[in-house]
Design a protein around this motif. Structure first.
Motif, PDB file in Angstrom:
ATOM      1  N   GLY A  10      41.890 -12.244 -57.912  1.00  0.00           N
ATOM      2  CA  GLY A  10      41.883 -11.008 -58.697  1.00  0.00           C
ATOM      3  C   GLY A  10      42.018  -9.781 -57.813  1.00  0.00           C
ATOM      4  N   ALA A  11      41.384  -9.830 -56.633  1.00  0.00           N
ATOM      5  CA  ALA A  11      41.411  -8.655 -55.741  1.00  0.00           C
ATOM      6  C   ALA A  11      42.791  -8.427 -55.128  1.00  0.00           C
ATOM      7  CB  ALA A  11      40.373  -8.829 -54.630  1.00  0.00           C
ATOM      8  N   LEU A  12      43.658  -9.439 -55.213  1.00  0.00           N
ATOM      9  CA  LEU A  12      45.023  -9.271 -54.695  1.00  0.00           C
ATOM     10  C   LEU A  12      45.940  -8.648 -55.736  1.00  0.00           C
ATOM     11  CD1 LEU A  12      45.375 -12.732 -52.911  1.00  0.00           C
ATOM     12  CD2 LEU A  12      45.493 -10.491 -51.792  1.00  0.00           C
ATOM     13  N   ALA A  13      45.414  -8.413 -56.936  1.00  0.00           N
ATOM     14  CA  ALA A  13      46.278  -7.928 -58.016  1.00  0.00           C
ATOM     15  C   ALA A  13      45.575  -6.916 -58.904  1.00  0.00           C
ATOM     16  CB  ALA A  13      46.754  -9.129 -58.843  1.00  0.00           C
ATOM     17  N   LEU A  14      44.701  -6.088 -58.339  1.00  0.00           N
ATOM     18  CA  LEU A  14      44.030  -5.086 -59.177  1.00  0.00           C
ATOM     19  C   LEU A  14      45.068  -4.122 -59.742  1.00  0.00           C
ATOM     20  CD1 LEU A  14      40.802  -4.145 -57.151  1.00  0.00           C
ATOM     21  CD2 LEU A  14      41.064  -5.803 -59.000  1.00  0.00           C
ATOM     22  N   PRO A  15      44.861  -3.675 -60.985  1.00  0.00           N
ATOM     23  CA  PRO A  15      45.847  -2.794 -61.597  1.00  0.00           C
ATOM     24  C   PRO A  15      45.751  -1.343 -61.123  1.00  0.00           C
ATOM     25  CG  PRO A  15      44.040  -3.250 -63.119  1.00  0.00           C
ATOM     26  CD  PRO A  15      43.783  -4.060 -61.903  1.00  0.00           C
ATOM     27  N   GLU A  16      44.650  -1.018 -60.405  1.00  0.00           N
ATOM     28  CA  GLU A  16      44.432   0.367 -59.973  1.00  0.00           C
ATOM     29  C   GLU A  16      43.603   0.349 -58.699  1.00  0.00           C
ATOM     30  OE1 GLU A  16      41.920   2.212 -62.933  1.00  0.00           O
ATOM     31  OE2 GLU A  16      40.351   0.721 -62.661  1.00  0.00           O
ATOM     32  N   VAL A  17      43.594   1.479 -57.999  1.00  0.00           N
ATOM     33  CA  VAL A  17      42.703   1.590 -56.844  1.00  0.00           C
ATOM     34  C   VAL A  17      41.312   1.903 -57.379  1.00  0.00           C
ATOM     35  CG1 VAL A  17      42.163   2.837 -54.725  1.00  0.00           C
ATOM     36  CG2 VAL A  17      44.565   2.458 -55.370  1.00  0.00           C
ATOM     37  N   PRO A  18      40.337   1.037 -57.084  1.00  0.00           N
ATOM     38  CA  PRO A  18      38.997   1.326 -57.591  1.00  0.00           C
ATOM     39  C   PRO A  18      38.456   2.607 -56.966  1.00  0.00           C
ATOM     40  CG  PRO A  18      39.131  -0.899 -56.630  1.00  0.00           C
ATOM     41  CD  PRO A  18      40.389  -0.193 -56.280  1.00  0.00           C
ATOM     42  N   GLY A  19      37.652   3.345 -57.743  1.00  0.00           N
ATOM     43  CA  GLY A  19      36.932   4.455 -57.137  1.00  0.00           C
ATOM     44  C   GLY A  19      35.907   3.888 -56.167  1.00  0.00           C
ATOM     45  N   GLY A  76      50.667 -23.666 -52.229  1.00  0.00           N
ATOM     46  CA  GLY A  76      49.208 -23.725 -52.320  1.00  0.00           C
ATOM     47  C   GLY A  76      48.532 -22.377 -52.342  1.00  0.00           C
ATOM     48  N   THR A  77      47.250 -22.399 -51.986  1.00  0.00           N
ATOM     49  CA  THR A  77      46.462 -21.175 -51.929  1.00  0.00           C
ATOM     50  C   THR A  77      47.113 -20.195 -50.960  1.00  0.00           C
ATOM     51  OG1 THR A  77      44.448 -22.473 -52.283  1.00  0.00           O
ATOM     52  CG2 THR A  77      44.160 -20.260 -51.366  1.00  0.00           C
ATOM     53  N   CYS A  78      47.489 -20.696 -49.808  1.00  0.00           N
ATOM     54  CA  CYS A  78      47.957 -19.832 -48.716  1.00  0.00           C
ATOM     55  C   CYS A  78      49.130 -18.944 -49.143  1.00  0.00           C
ATOM     56  CB  CYS A  78      48.341 -20.708 -47.535  1.00  0.00           C
ATOM     57  SG  CYS A  78      48.934 -19.776 -46.131  1.00  0.00           S
ATOM     58  N   LEU A  79      50.181 -19.572 -49.668  1.00  0.00           N
ATOM     59  CA  LEU A  79      51.363 -18.772 -49.991  1.00  0.00           C
ATOM     60  C   LEU A  79      51.198 -17.984 -51.283  1.00  0.00           C
ATOM     61  CD1 LEU A  79      52.649 -20.480 -47.738  1.00  0.00           C
ATOM     62  CD2 LEU A  79      54.768 -20.414 -49.037  1.00  0.00           C
ATOM     63  N   ASN A  80      50.497 -18.583 -52.251  1.00  0.00           N
ATOM     64  CA  ASN A  80      50.445 -17.950 -53.573  1.00  0.00           C
ATOM     65  C   ASN A  80      49.347 -16.897 -53.715  1.00  0.00           C
ATOM     66  OD1 ASN A  80      52.482 -19.436 -55.401  1.00  0.00           O
ATOM     67  ND2 ASN A  80      51.481 -21.093 -54.271  1.00  0.00           N
ATOM     68  N   VAL A  81      48.142 -17.240 -53.253  1.00  0.00           N
ATOM     69  CA  VAL A  81      47.008 -16.331 -53.496  1.00  0.00           C
ATOM     70  C   VAL A  81      46.104 -16.205 -52.266  1.00  0.00           C
ATOM     71  CG1 VAL A  81      46.909 -16.592 -56.017  1.00  0.00           C
ATOM     72  CG2 VAL A  81      45.742 -18.268 -54.562  1.00  0.00           C
ATOM     73  N   GLY A  82      46.651 -16.443 -51.088  1.00  0.00           N
ATOM     74  CA  GLY A  82      45.811 -16.418 -49.892  1.00  0.00           C
ATOM     75  C   GLY A  82      46.446 -15.657 -48.748  1.00  0.00           C
ATOM     76  N   CYS A  83      46.757 -16.391 -47.682  1.00  0.00           N
ATOM     77  CA  CYS A  83      47.250 -15.793 -46.437  1.00  0.00           C
ATOM     78  C   CYS A  83      48.365 -14.770 -46.687  1.00  0.00           C
ATOM     79  CB  CYS A  83      47.844 -16.856 -45.517  1.00  0.00           C
ATOM     80  SG  CYS A  83      47.096 -18.481 -45.583  1.00  0.00           S
TER      81      CYS A  83
END
Ligand code: FAD
Ligand code: NAI
Length: 465
Positions: A165-174, A40-47
């Motif tokens: 999306g925030a768990l997989a950003l391609p770069e560190v945002p400025g 679910g959310t928890c394992l895949n894109v959450g906790c």
């Protein structure tokens, strides 16, 4: 003959724990999950992925700022692809682990989208479009939740992201603007702040983390501010325009006044989550979700005979362990056992640095209910282990009934308090008095002594310094 004793729709913490418990109790059980992996959310894109990045980014931050004070001189260099890969690997191992547990407990995973198709029937639509209708004596809906949208702020997972999306950003945002000073905003905002982003959190209310004990919330905000996170409270986002290299946000004071434009490389929208109840065929059994989309239940039973619901799709805290406990209790009730969830003892943790962990009532709730209570408080600055570890921020606060001394609530802020709140959960499950904890021997030197000292503080005999 029904195909199954029980079919569960959704393979998150509600679904998979319920299915495994059903298998253990000898039911013929299937779990319908449309993702490619269980959990679910928890394992895949959450906790799990969020805690992976929180841990890794905390190590980076410590190495950057705190190692020198311990006499360790290093200059850490970030390798973001490796950090992301170790997160993905951990997630993969854990989701595979659920698959293994399904096999071990004879749970069938029906891959596809499930929907109710009349009383006792579930239709499963596979990715290739093929359909099957299966019959079950009981059905549990555990379809979970998804991020709430905000009109005018269209999530594109490129520049305007939600938690996934925030768990997989391609770069560190400025720079990053987080909309919503709740759990997701503060946890994922912390990740990117630690890795180098300038993070500003815009919050509608005049405080962060609504629902959290006020004193604890204020301490957390002060600490995060010291770390460099900026807060813009009582502010309303009215629109967002994504550009190829950033986002412009229009923000105005909630009380009214001139709007301003804030710009950042990325925007994270984290203003809460909403239940997933569409495309579930609820109408085929007469279930009508409430105005906010939640399925209403009484001891997990919905208005439709033989159909139950657990986890984020129902009212209450949206937490993995709440979903898990409800699912197990629900299956136990279905099999004639005495399943039960004690909603007064569901811990809540924010995995920032310092961490926040709480269970039971807040001071504000006790005051509103007119309950007379005593407070015992102990600061980590007076705890020897925290002191030698250079991690002396925060406190433990115990709220006990003034007449009976029964523990009513515990609120902690400090390093690793997530690992310590369980002690108070057990105490509260056993209806402990604060004196029970105060008179329990704790190992020295440990941070757990602060738990005991706070309990001693209820009767005013705190000792350690
Ligand atoms: P979900 O985990 O959402 O699972 C529902 C599943 O049902 C999904 O896999 C979905 O694909 C599937 N599904 C839905 N509809 C259908 C259908 N029709 N057919 C087939 N399958 C379907 N909670 C904590 O306790 N601790 C944390 O640290 C924590 N961190 C979090 C961090 C983030 C970024 C987020 C987003 C959430 C976090 N949570 C945390 C909350 C936690 O993830 C949820 O409370 C929990 O996952 C709820 O479990 P659930 O089983 O009710 O639903
Ligand atoms: P949240 O409910 O925790 O916080 C949302 C915040 O956004 C609130 O402070 C709210 O006032 C604010 N907000 C709402 N509308 C707004 C607007 N238009 N503009 C600005 N601010 C606005 O929700 P969040 O952080 O999205 O998390 C969702 C759920 O996921 C939570 O219920 C939480 O239980 C669960 N979760 C749990 C975690 C944990 O246990 N550590 C970690 C992450 C999520």
């Amino acid at each position: 003959m029904a195909d199954y004793d029980l079919i569960i729709i959704g393979g998150g913490p509600g679904g998979y724990n319920g299915a495994i418990r059903a298998g253990q109790l000898g039911l013929k059980v299937a779990c319908v999950e449309m993702r490619e992996t269980l959990g679910g959310t928890c394992l895949n894109v959450g906790c799990i992925p969020s805690k992976s990045l929180l841990h890794a980014s905390e190590m980076f931050d410590l190495a950057n700022k705190d190692f020198a004070g311990l006499g360790i001189e290093v200059t850490p260099k970030l390798n973001l692809p490796t950090m992301m890969k170790q997160k993905t690997d951990s997630v993969g191992q854990l989701t595979k682990g659920i698959e293994f547990l399904f096999k071990k407990n004879k749970v069938d995973w029906l891959k596809g989208a499930g929907r109710l198709a009349g009383p006792g029937k579930v239709e499963v639509i596979a990715a290739d479009g093929s359909k099957a209708i299966l019959e079950a004596k009981s059905i549990i809906i555990a379809s979970g939740s998804r991020p709430s949208p905000l009109p005018g702020v269209a999530v594109d997972q490129q520049r305007i992201v939600d938690s996934t999306g925030a768990l997989a950003l391609p770069e560190v945002p400025g720079s990053m603007i987080v909309i919503g000073a709740g759990v997701i905003g503060l946890e994922l905002g912390s990740v990117w702040r630690r890795l180098g982003a300038k993070v500003t959190v815009v919050e509608f209310l005049d405080r962060i983390t609504p629902g959290l004990d006020q004193e604890t919330a204020k301490t957390l905000q002060r600490s995060l501010t010291r770390q460099g996170m900026a807060f813009k409270l009582s502010a309303k986002v009215t629109g967002a325009t994504a550009r190829p290299d950033g986002v412009d946000l229009t923000v105005e004071p909630v009380a009214g006044g001139a709007s301003e434009t804030l710009s950042a490389d990325y925007v994270l929208l984290a203003i809460g989550r909403q239940p997933v109840t569409d495309h579930l065929g609820l109408e085929t059994v007469g279930i009508v979700p409430d105005k906010r989309g939640f399925i209403e239940t009484d001891h997990f039973a919905t208005s439709a005979p033989g159909v139950y619901a657990v986890g984020d799709v129902t009212h209450g805290l949206m937490l993995a362990h709440k979903a898990e406990d409800e699912a197990v209790a629900c299956v136990e009730i279905i099999t004639g056992r005495a399943g039960h969830v004690n909603y007064d003892v569901i811990p809540n943790v924010i995995y920032t640095f310092p961490e926040v962990a709480c269970v039971g009532k807040t001071e504000e709730e006790l005051k509103a209910e007119g309950v007379a209570y005593k407070v015992g408080k102990f600061a980590f600055t007076a705890n020897s282990r925290a002191k030698v570890n250079h991690e002396a921020e925060g406190f433990v606060k115990v709220l006990a009934d003034a007449a009976t001394d029964r523990i009513l609530g515990v609120h902690m802020i400090g390093p690793d308090v997530s690992e310590m709140i369980g002690e108070y959960c057990v105490a509260m499950e056993f209806s402990a008095a604060s004196e029970d904890v105060a008179r329990t021997c704790h190992p020295h030197p440990t941070r757990s002594e602060a738990l005991r000292q706070a309990a001693m503080g209820v009767e005013g005999w705190t000792m350690q310094s």
